[in-house]
Design a protein around this motif. Structure first.
Motif, PDB file in Angstrom:
ATOM      1  N   SER A   1      20.195  51.383   8.226  1.00  0.00           N
ATOM      2  CA  SER A   1      21.802  51.600   7.364  1.00  0.00           C
ATOM      3  C   SER A   1      22.150  50.911   5.700  1.00  0.00           C
ATOM      4  CB  SER A   1      22.151  51.205   8.591  1.00  0.00           C
ATOM      5  OG  SER A   1      22.287  50.124   9.441  1.00  0.00           O
TER       6      SER A   1
ATOM      7  N   MET B   1      18.244  60.735  18.870  1.00  0.00           N
ATOM      8  CA  MET B   1      18.758  58.727  18.526  1.00  0.00           C
ATOM      9  C   MET B   1      17.933  58.553  19.698  1.00  0.00           C
ATOM     10  SD  MET B   1      18.733  58.928  15.145  1.00  0.00           S
ATOM     11  CE  MET B   1      19.269  57.108  15.016  1.00  0.00           C
TER      12      MET B   1
ATOM     13  N   ASN C   1      23.865  53.165  25.625  1.00  0.00           N
ATOM     14  CA  ASN C   1      24.789  54.710  24.286  1.00  0.00           C
ATOM     15  C   ASN C   1      23.840  55.344  23.338  1.00  0.00           C
ATOM     16  OD1 ASN C   1      27.459  53.596  25.541  1.00  0.00           O
ATOM     17  ND2 ASN C   1      27.283  52.321  24.679  1.00  0.00           N
ATOM     18  N   THR C   2      24.136  56.573  22.870  1.00  0.00           N
ATOM     19  CA  THR C   2      23.351  57.184  22.535  1.00  0.00           C
ATOM     20  C   THR C   2      23.932  57.076  20.570  1.00  0.00           C
ATOM     21  OG1 THR C   2      22.976  59.528  23.167  1.00  0.00           O
ATOM     22  CG2 THR C   2      22.728  59.619  20.752  1.00  0.00           C
ATOM     23  N   THR C   3      22.663  56.136  20.039  1.00  0.00           N
ATOM     24  CA  THR C   3      22.725  55.576  18.534  1.00  0.00           C
ATOM     25  C   THR C   3      22.837  56.502  17.292  1.00  0.00           C
ATOM     26  OG1 THR C   3      19.855  55.425  18.024  1.00  0.00           O
ATOM     27  CG2 THR C   3      21.332  54.168  18.864  1.00  0.00           C
ATOM     28  N   THR C   4      23.661  56.388  16.743  1.00  0.00           N
ATOM     29  CA  THR C   4      23.886  57.620  15.246  1.00  0.00           C
ATOM     30  C   THR C   4      23.000  57.500  14.472  1.00  0.00           C
ATOM     31  OG1 THR C   4      26.069  56.485  14.480  1.00  0.00           O
ATOM     32  CG2 THR C   4      26.381  57.669  16.762  1.00  0.00           C
ATOM     33  N   TRP C   5      22.695  58.579  13.586  1.00  0.00           N
ATOM     34  CA  TRP C   5      22.401  58.855  12.439  1.00  0.00           C
ATOM     35  C   TRP C   5      23.638  57.888  10.753  1.00  0.00           C
ATOM     36  CZ3 TRP C   5      17.887  60.371  11.100  1.00  0.00           C
ATOM     37  CH2 TRP C   5      17.790  60.197   9.821  1.00  0.00           C
TER      38      TRP C   5
ATOM     39  N   GLU D   1      26.026  56.668   8.704  1.00  0.00           N
ATOM     40  CA  GLU D   1      26.800  58.060   7.498  1.00  0.00           C
ATOM     41  C   GLU D   1      27.015  57.176   6.473  1.00  0.00           C
ATOM     42  OE1 GLU D   1      29.196  59.894   8.448  1.00  0.00           O
ATOM     43  OE2 GLU D   1      28.018  60.099  10.347  1.00  0.00           O
TER      44      GLU D   1
END
Length: 523
Positions: free
Chosen positions: A423, A496, A503-507, A509
């Motif tokens: 990120s 992910m 918790n599922t991580t996110t791509w 932004e």
């Protein structure tokens, strides 16, 4: 050196060269990649490029004439190689020019200190001579408030005193186990106490200088020591009207101890600098036009801006000369490239990837049709790590591309597939956020984190050209192989992973580029 030592050295060198030749010949390199290897071994321009960029252009702080010179130098160099290049403005920045600094202790004895004004520091209209006061370890907010009026008219030491000035690895190597454990614990306790003390002030390292200024301090001095002897990080000043300087750990400790002991050390500070409105901020974009698929792209990426505590050799002149030299070889030995090859030298990376973020905002048509981005921004070491960036099929295409590069280079590289998208950290992240296969070329450290990253020691002599030669061949080979693909590679993203809390991580932004310095400076 005696005769027998000389013979042994010659024999060893011959064996090394023979081994390298055997490695190349047994792999049967593609002819164009073999040309890249021979060009690098026989006609490399890396040292000349480094000399021009570091010794002649110098530091490349955003908003400075040095930054402007670097972009103009890059354009001129590409043009000498018959590569089209342009500067693309994406914003503006405060124009600040560093001048000469004289920072001297005049009492209780005389010494010129190892110190520098921080970037964007206000200048002195005339030399300041004042007593030094050291900020103590506070036990309460009330204690801080009672101390604060004492800063009026003083030069304030705002950083923690470092009683142990040797690098940790030396303590670990030479101290007894008992002594090392004791020193380690004392250092931790001191750091924790200082952190708590800063919390009691109600400010942080970015906001406290302004509070000291508001209360009448004549100047603010810090020592951002890296933990490596002689190396301090040099960033930007946080004051508006009074000078802010960084002093080496050695000299800072002397001043702090004298002030603590009530000996009232005095300094004379004379720092020259000039603020002259604003200057444009640029990305330099060089282009080798594709012959059959000109609207598809492969990008070689490196940021050209730097901090100015030194000349920014490992952060990131090494990346710049790597991608430029790779482009020179591609232009010379690969005349029939299908896709357009872009060499992007980003501006204002150090303030938050602003150049690359602006580019992806301004060129959605390029982002949509980019085959891959290869980003070089990790110091002077040979490439040893490549992350798949979170792309499900990264192994398929990166495996092919890497396999074609010389195995004496790729055998050092550890790959992680599919990996995870970054990120931040460097300019590949700007493209990853838009789903473009973008790869950070991770290198051997060579002490990067402690010794050269943003420090007063990041200079030409720290470059390891043997490793940079490896990286240049790798860069050119990866571009060539990525261009050999019949189609754009698969961009499917991995499922992910979970974070530590389940918790599922996110791509990541996309983040907006900052196109002026309004967000950066306290107005």
């Amino acid at each position: 050196m005696n005769k027998f030592t000389s013979i042994a050295c010659i024999a060893f060198l011959s064996m090394s060269l023979s081994l390298k030749a055997q490695q190349q010949s047994s792999q049967q390199l593609k002819p164009i990649i073999e040309n890249f290897v021979q060009e690098t071994e026989q006609r490399s321009q890396l040292e000349q490029l480094a000399h021009e960029l570091l010794d002649q252009v110098g530091p490349r702080l955003v908003g400075s004439t040095g930054g402007q010179r670097s972009h103009d130098w890059a354009i001129s160099t590409f043009q000498k190689w018959n590569i089209q290049a342009r500067n693309e403005q994406f914003g503006t920045w405060r124009n600040w020019e560093r001048g000469i600094s004289h920072i001297d202790m005049i009492s209780p004895w005389v010494k010129s200190l190892d110190a520098t004004q921080l970037a964007w520091s206000p200048a002195t209209k005339k030399p300041i001579t004042a007593e030094v006061i050291a900020m103590p370890v506070f036990q309460s907010q009330a204690e801080f408030k009672a101390w604060l009026p004492k800063v009026k008219g003083k030069i304030v030491l705002m950083s923690q005193l470092q009683n142990y000035g040797r690098s940790d690895y030396q303590y670990k190597e030479f101290a007894t186990e008992e002594s090392y454990a004791k020193i380690t614990e004392e250092k931790k306790q001191a750091a924790d106490a200082w952190k708590k003390s800063l919390e009691f002030t109600g400010f942080n390292n970015n906001t406290l200088p302004l509070e000291l200024e508001k209360n009448g301090a004549s100047a603010v001095a810090i020592s951002y020591w890296t933990g490596i002897m002689g190396a301090n990080r040099i960033f930007g000043a946080k004051t508006k009207t009074i000078p802010m300087i960084d002093i080496s750990n050695e000299d800072y400790g002397t001043l702090y101890r004298l002030a603590q002991a009530g000996k009232a050390p005095k300094l004379t500070i004379d720092v020259k600098s000039e603020s002259k409105g604003t200057l444009p901020t640029y990305n330099t974009i060089a282009e080798i036009k594709g012959k059959t698929k000109p609207n598809e792209y492969i990008i070689l990426s490196a940021h050209i801006d730097s901090w100015d505590g030194s000349t920014g050799a490992c952060d990131n002149a090494t990346g710049v000369i790597t991608v430029m030299e790779a482009a020179r070889m591609i232009q010379k030995y690969y005349p029939n490239n299908q896709r357009t090859i872009l060499v992007c030298l980003w501006g204002s990376e150090e303030q938050g990837l602003n150049g690359s973020r602006a580019f992806v905002e301004d060129h959605p048509e390029i982002v949509k049709n980019t085959q891959a981005v290869f980003n070089f921004d990790s110091g002077t070491g040979r490439i040893v790590r490549i992350n798949g960036g979170g792309f499900e099929k990264a192994y398929d295409f990166m495996g092919r591309w890497l396999y074609a590069a010389p195995n004496y280079i790729t055998k050092h590289i550890e790959t992680t597939y599919p990996g995870n998208p970054s990120s931040g950290g460097s300019d590949h992240a700007s493209f990853l956020a838009h789903g473009v296969p973008a790869f950070m070329m991770g290198s051997h450290s060579w002490g990067y984190g402690g010794y050269t990253w943003h420090t007063n020691r990041d200079s030409y002599d720290k470059i390891v050209f043997d490793d940079i030669e490896y990286n240049t061949i790798l860069a050119a080979s990866l571009v060539y192989m990525a261009d050999q693909e019949a189609e754009l590679v698969n961009r499917d993203r991995r499922a992910m992973p979970l974070d530590k809390d389940g918790n599922t991580t996110t791509w990541p932004e996309p983040r907006k580029a900052e196109r002026s310095d309004d967000y950066y400076f306290v107005k």
